[in-house]
Design a protein around this motif. Sequence first.
Motif, PDB file in Angstrom:
ATOM      1  N   ASP A   4      38.137  44.129  44.542  1.00 37.77           N
ATOM      2  CA  ASP A   4      38.705  43.511  45.874  1.00 37.77           C
ATOM      3  C   ASP A   4      39.745  42.644  45.617  1.00 37.77           C
ATOM      4  O   ASP A   4      40.783  42.480  46.460  1.00 37.77           O
ATOM      5  CB  ASP A   4      37.374  42.878  46.480  1.00 37.77           C
ATOM      6  CG  ASP A   4      36.386  43.841  47.048  1.00 37.77           C
ATOM      7  OD1 ASP A   4      36.806  44.858  47.400  1.00 37.77           O
ATOM      8  OD2 ASP A   4      35.188  43.163  47.106  1.00 37.77           O
ATOM      9  N   SER A   7      42.815  44.661  45.322  1.00 36.55           N
ATOM     10  CA  SER A   7      43.393  45.323  46.644  1.00 36.55           C
ATOM     11  C   SER A   7      43.801  44.136  47.529  1.00 36.55           C
ATOM     12  O   SER A   7      44.243  44.648  48.774  1.00 36.55           O
ATOM     13  CB  SER A   7      42.252  46.028  47.266  1.00 36.55           C
ATOM     14  OG  SER A   7      41.288  45.357  47.593  1.00 36.55           O
ATOM     15  N   LYS A   9      41.962  41.606  48.843  1.00 38.54           N
ATOM     16  CA  LYS A   9      41.011  41.393  49.969  1.00 38.54           C
ATOM     17  C   LYS A   9      40.227  39.752  49.756  1.00 38.54           C
ATOM     18  O   LYS A   9      39.919  39.211  50.575  1.00 38.54           O
ATOM     19  CB  LYS A   9      39.729  42.034  49.844  1.00 38.54           C
ATOM     20  CG  LYS A   9      40.232  43.359  50.366  1.00 38.54           C
ATOM     21  CD  LYS A   9      38.797  44.641  50.210  1.00 38.54           C
ATOM     22  CE  LYS A   9      39.163  45.775  50.882  1.00 38.54           C
ATOM     23  NZ  LYS A   9      37.880  46.583  50.454  1.00 38.54           N
TER      24      LYS A   9
END
Length: 56
Positions: A4, A7, A9
């Motif tokens: 995460d 990416s 996030k």
Amino acid sequence: MLADMKSGKINYIVAYKLDRVTRSVRDLEELIAQLEMHNTYLVCDKDDVNTSSANR
């Protein structure tokens, strides 16, 4: 969680104590390098660790 982070996030990882993240200095060094590459910060409440600030 690391996927995460990569990416985009998440921007912060919050832990109660640093020893809950890792007990190895080498692993911590590698984690901090990864955090810096992805503009993510580590905050540990009880150990007063906050990589988002140069003062800590």
